[in-house]
Design a protein around this motif. Structure first.
Motif, PDB file in Angstrom:
ATOM      1  N   VAL A  31       0.943  -1.330  -0.306  1.00 17.07           N
ATOM      2  CA  VAL A  31       0.131  -0.151  -0.230  1.00 17.07           C
ATOM      3  C   VAL A  31       0.713   1.242   0.115  1.00 17.07           C
ATOM      4  O   VAL A  31       0.593   2.225  -0.769  1.00 17.07           O
ATOM      5  N   SER A  32       2.281   1.176   0.740  1.00 19.28           N
ATOM      6  CA  SER A  32       2.898   2.449   0.820  1.00 19.28           C
ATOM      7  C   SER A  32       3.385   2.889  -0.461  1.00 19.28           C
ATOM      8  O   SER A  32       3.687   3.965  -0.921  1.00 19.28           O
ATOM      9  N   ASN A  33       3.715   1.740  -1.336  1.00 24.62           N
ATOM     10  CA  ASN A  33       4.208   1.864  -2.699  1.00 24.62           C
ATOM     11  C   ASN A  33       3.131   2.397  -3.500  1.00 24.62           C
ATOM     12  O   ASN A  33       3.548   3.129  -4.313  1.00 24.62           O
ATOM     13  N   TRP A  34       1.870   1.971  -3.686  1.00 31.66           N
ATOM     14  CA  TRP A  34       0.866   2.389  -4.472  1.00 31.66           C
ATOM     15  C   TRP A  34       0.920   3.985  -4.339  1.00 31.66           C
ATOM     16  O   TRP A  34       0.693   4.725  -5.015  1.00 31.66           O
ATOM     17  N   VAL A  35       0.765   4.415  -2.705  1.00 27.69           N
ATOM     18  CA  VAL A  35       0.580   5.782  -2.511  1.00 27.69           C
ATOM     19  C   VAL A  35       1.822   6.525  -3.065  1.00 27.69           C
ATOM     20  O   VAL A  35       1.658   7.460  -3.698  1.00 27.69           O
ATOM     21  N   ALA A  36       2.903   6.076  -2.958  1.00 27.58           N
ATOM     22  CA  ALA A  36       4.044   6.888  -3.545  1.00 27.58           C
ATOM     23  C   ALA A  36       4.019   7.061  -5.117  1.00 27.58           C
ATOM     24  O   ALA A  36       4.451   7.966  -5.620  1.00 27.58           O
ATOM     25  N   LEU A  37       3.660   6.021  -5.871  1.00 27.95           N
ATOM     26  CA  LEU A  37       3.466   5.839  -7.272  1.00 27.95           C
ATOM     27  C   LEU A  37       2.382   6.988  -7.940  1.00 27.95           C
ATOM     28  O   LEU A  37       2.565   7.223  -8.919  1.00 27.95           O
ATOM     29  N   GLN A  38       1.478   7.298  -7.161  1.00 29.33           N
ATOM     30  CA  GLN A  38       0.506   8.127  -7.435  1.00 29.33           C
ATOM     31  C   GLN A  38       0.869   9.699  -8.169  1.00 29.33           C
ATOM     32  O   GLN A  38       0.346  10.203  -8.724  1.00 29.33           O
ATOM     33  N   GLU A  39       2.325   9.906  -7.550  1.00 32.13           N
ATOM     34  CA  GLU A  39       2.570  11.322  -7.843  1.00 32.13           C
ATOM     35  C   GLU A  39       3.374  11.367  -9.633  1.00 32.13           C
ATOM     36  O   GLU A  39       2.970  12.207 -10.299  1.00 32.13           O
ATOM     37  N   ASN A  40       3.734  10.404 -10.027  1.00 35.72           N
ATOM     38  CA  ASN A  40       4.444   9.872 -11.289  1.00 35.72           C
ATOM     39  C   ASN A  40       3.597   9.154 -12.246  1.00 35.72           C
ATOM     40  O   ASN A  40       4.335   9.139 -13.349  1.00 35.72           O
ATOM     41  N   CYS A  77      -4.698   5.884   4.203  1.00 34.82           N
ATOM     42  CA  CYS A  77      -3.117   5.392   4.027  1.00 34.82           C
ATOM     43  C   CYS A  77      -2.410   6.574   3.151  1.00 34.82           C
ATOM     44  O   CYS A  77      -1.222   6.276   2.847  1.00 34.82           O
ATOM     45  N   GLY A  78      -3.401   7.190   2.333  1.00 38.66           N
ATOM     46  CA  GLY A  78      -2.444   8.260   1.694  1.00 38.66           C
ATOM     47  C   GLY A  78      -2.932   8.266   0.169  1.00 38.66           C
ATOM     48  O   GLY A  78      -2.699   9.004  -0.724  1.00 38.66           O
ATOM     49  N   SER A  79      -3.845   7.247  -0.544  1.00 38.05           N
ATOM     50  CA  SER A  79      -4.437   7.361  -1.718  1.00 38.05           C
ATOM     51  C   SER A  79      -5.226   8.528  -1.855  1.00 38.05           C
ATOM     52  O   SER A  79      -6.479   8.601  -0.999  1.00 38.05           O
ATOM     53  N   ASP A  80      -4.929   9.486  -2.554  1.00 40.72           N
ATOM     54  CA  ASP A  80      -5.693  10.738  -2.730  1.00 40.72           C
ATOM     55  C   ASP A  80      -6.589  10.568  -4.026  1.00 40.72           C
ATOM     56  O   ASP A  80      -6.194  10.386  -5.221  1.00 40.72           O
ATOM     57  N   PRO A  81      -8.042  10.638  -3.654  1.00 39.68           N
ATOM     58  CA  PRO A  81      -9.037  10.155  -4.851  1.00 39.68           C
ATOM     59  C   PRO A  81      -8.787  11.360  -6.050  1.00 39.68           C
ATOM     60  O   PRO A  81      -9.584  11.470  -6.803  1.00 39.68           O
ATOM     61  N   THR A  84      -5.566   9.955  -7.621  1.00 43.53           N
ATOM     62  CA  THR A  84      -5.660   8.332  -8.103  1.00 43.53           C
ATOM     63  C   THR A  84      -7.082   8.422  -8.348  1.00 43.53           C
ATOM     64  O   THR A  84      -8.194   8.849  -7.778  1.00 43.53           O
ATOM     65  N   THR A  85      -7.507   7.603  -9.669  1.00 42.44           N
ATOM     66  CA  THR A  85      -8.918   7.104  -9.758  1.00 42.44           C
ATOM     67  C   THR A  85      -8.965   5.791  -9.036  1.00 42.44           C
ATOM     68  O   THR A  85      -8.579   4.865  -9.441  1.00 42.44           O
ATOM     69  N   LEU A  86      -9.972   6.127  -7.980  1.00 44.88           N
ATOM     70  CA  LEU A  86     -10.201   5.048  -6.979  1.00 44.88           C
ATOM     71  C   LEU A  86     -11.735   4.663  -7.281  1.00 44.88           C
ATOM     72  O   LEU A  86     -12.344   5.422  -6.949  1.00 44.88           O
ATOM     73  N   PHE A  87     -11.694   3.276  -7.488  1.00 43.09           N
ATOM     74  CA  PHE A  87     -13.180   2.999  -7.651  1.00 43.09           C
ATOM     75  C   PHE A  87     -13.544   1.572  -7.442  1.00 43.09           C
ATOM     76  O   PHE A  87     -12.489   0.760  -6.967  1.00 43.09           O
ATOM     77  N   LEU A  88     -14.517   1.194  -7.531  1.00 42.19           N
ATOM     78  CA  LEU A  88     -15.190  -0.225  -7.245  1.00 42.19           C
ATOM     79  C   LEU A  88     -15.245  -0.661  -8.798  1.00 42.19           C
ATOM     80  O   LEU A  88     -15.853  -0.408  -9.415  1.00 42.19           O
ATOM     81  N   GLN A  89     -14.496  -1.882  -8.695  1.00 37.28           N
ATOM     82  CA  GLN A  89     -14.559  -2.875  -9.919  1.00 37.28           C
ATOM     83  C   GLN A  89     -15.998  -2.942 -10.616  1.00 37.28           C
ATOM     84  O   GLN A  89     -16.021  -2.851 -11.664  1.00 37.28           O
ATOM     85  N   SER A  90     -16.777  -3.416  -9.737  1.00 38.97           N
ATOM     86  CA  SER A  90     -18.222  -3.726 -10.401  1.00 38.97           C
ATOM     87  C   SER A  90     -18.994  -2.566 -10.697  1.00 38.97           C
ATOM     88  O   SER A  90     -20.032  -2.669 -11.484  1.00 38.97           O
TER      89      SER A  90
END
Ligand code: TRP
Ligand code: SF4
Length: 342
Positions: A31-40, A77-81, A84-90
């Protein structure tokens, strides 16, 4: 709104199955990796509720609560909507339709030889998972990734066979119907595996996790009851920190002091109770604010649903035209170019 520079960023896609609460082991690992990736990167992250059904279809009574819990955990945890496009798969049914199309060209033999498939069938022998849906898991995962024409997928080692299958499916599609899907590469995340409270790998299936849903008093209790080096009876006994899970927690959450703690432990100059107290305090520094934020988010359910809904709309805006391209390439229906009389 996405500006031009935003468009140039490589696209990454990842999903998390809502089959349990997010814990500090997930945080240290993925999760902390995901969060870091959202910048680039342009990130599409989703709660994989369809995927949860592949193994947990029999009892879905907790699925909705877990889905919202995981969404709240990620944001906390820092995922910024906004980023980041944060959504529900269904909520983006294009995933399901593309999966159906891909299933037509995916040989069953590819699915059956998938090592994760064989392992899980054995491991989860208490659940009847020799279902069509579970066998087709990699097809759905390929759809998840290809529907955004992802450049990369951040994965741990365990997911590599799945990703390789996604590439094979993309290749076969491109070969049969013309080039449409880029083959997604992997962004291998340094997989730091955190031990759980019993010394085994922290995992929801072992019931040894420290979840962000746990209240701070419980976290403290869990840390204080963790297994340590069994050779240490008296505080002056020389310890072996490398086999102690408390030491592994120090390494993750107390980077400044962990070497010193190792030295004191080996020299028999620190007692386990004291060592755990320090550890509990360091874990709390990361855990408590995330716990409080996820609690706050879950208290306003409609706001949380709105965030997910906003993500789904953005995701669909990208997924819909790609699905139309795939249908068109396969000559399914009369959409796209055909409809426009081209
Ligand atoms: N298979 C992943 C897991 O078990 C979840 C997942 C579903 C996923 N679709 C994905 C991960 C697409 C990356 C990309 O953890
Ligand atoms: Fe583990 Fe700390 Fe005890 Fe050493 S002192 S065995 S590192 S708890």
């Amino acid at each position: 709104m996405a500006d031009l520079s935003e468009k140039k960023k490589p696209v990454i896609v990842s999903g998390a199955r809502p089959t349990g609460e997010i814990h500090i082991g997930n945080f240290a690992g993925a999760v902390s990796n995901w969060v870091a990736l959202q910048e680039n990167y342009r990130c599409y992250y989703f709660i994989a509720d369809y995927h949860a059904l592949t193994t947990h279809y029999q009892d879905t009574s907790e699925l909705r609560d877990l889905t919202l819990g995981v969404a709240a955990d990620y944001i906390a945890c820092g995922s910024d909507p906004e980023k980041t496009t944060l959504f529900l798969q269904s909520s983006v049914p294009e995933h399901a339709e593309l999966s159906l199309l891909l299933s037509m060209l995916t040989p069953v033999s590819w699915l059956e030889r998938n090592p994760s498939y064989k392992e899980l069938v054995k491991e989860l022998s208490n659940l009847e998972i020799r279902t069509l849906g579970f066998l087709g898991y990699p097809c759905l995962m390929a759809a998840d990734v290809l529907i955004y024409k992802a450049d990369y997928v951040p994965v741990g080692e365990d997911q590599l066979p799945h990703l390789e299958l996604s590439r094979e499916i993309a290749r076969r599609f491109n070969h049969l119907y013309g080039q449409l899907f880029p083959e997604p590469g992997e962004l291998l995340t340094k997989s730091r595996v955190l031990p759980g409270t019993d010394g085994r790998k922290m995992s929801k299936s072992y019931d040894n996790v420290i979840a962000f849903a746990d209240p701070p008093e419980l976290v403290r209790k869990k840390v204080m009851s963790m297994v340590t080096d069994p050779a240490r009876i008296h505080k002056t006994d020389p310890g072996h920190p490398e086999i102690c899970s408390v030491y592994a927690m120090h390494k993750e959450f107390n980077a400044d002091e962990w070497e010193e703690i190792g030295r004191l432990c080996r020299a028999g100059q620190i007692g386990c109770v004291n060592c755990k107290k320090i550890c509990a305090e360091r874990v709390a520094r990361v855990h408590t604010p995330i716990h409080e934020e996820r609690t706050r988010l879950l208290a306003d359910r409609s706001h949380l649903l709105e965030i997910l809904d906003g993500g789904s709309k953005r995701a669909r805006a990208v997924a819909r035209p790609v699905l139309a391209e795939a249908r068109d390439a396969m000559k399914i229906g009369f959409t796209g170019a055909e409809e426009n009389g081209e």
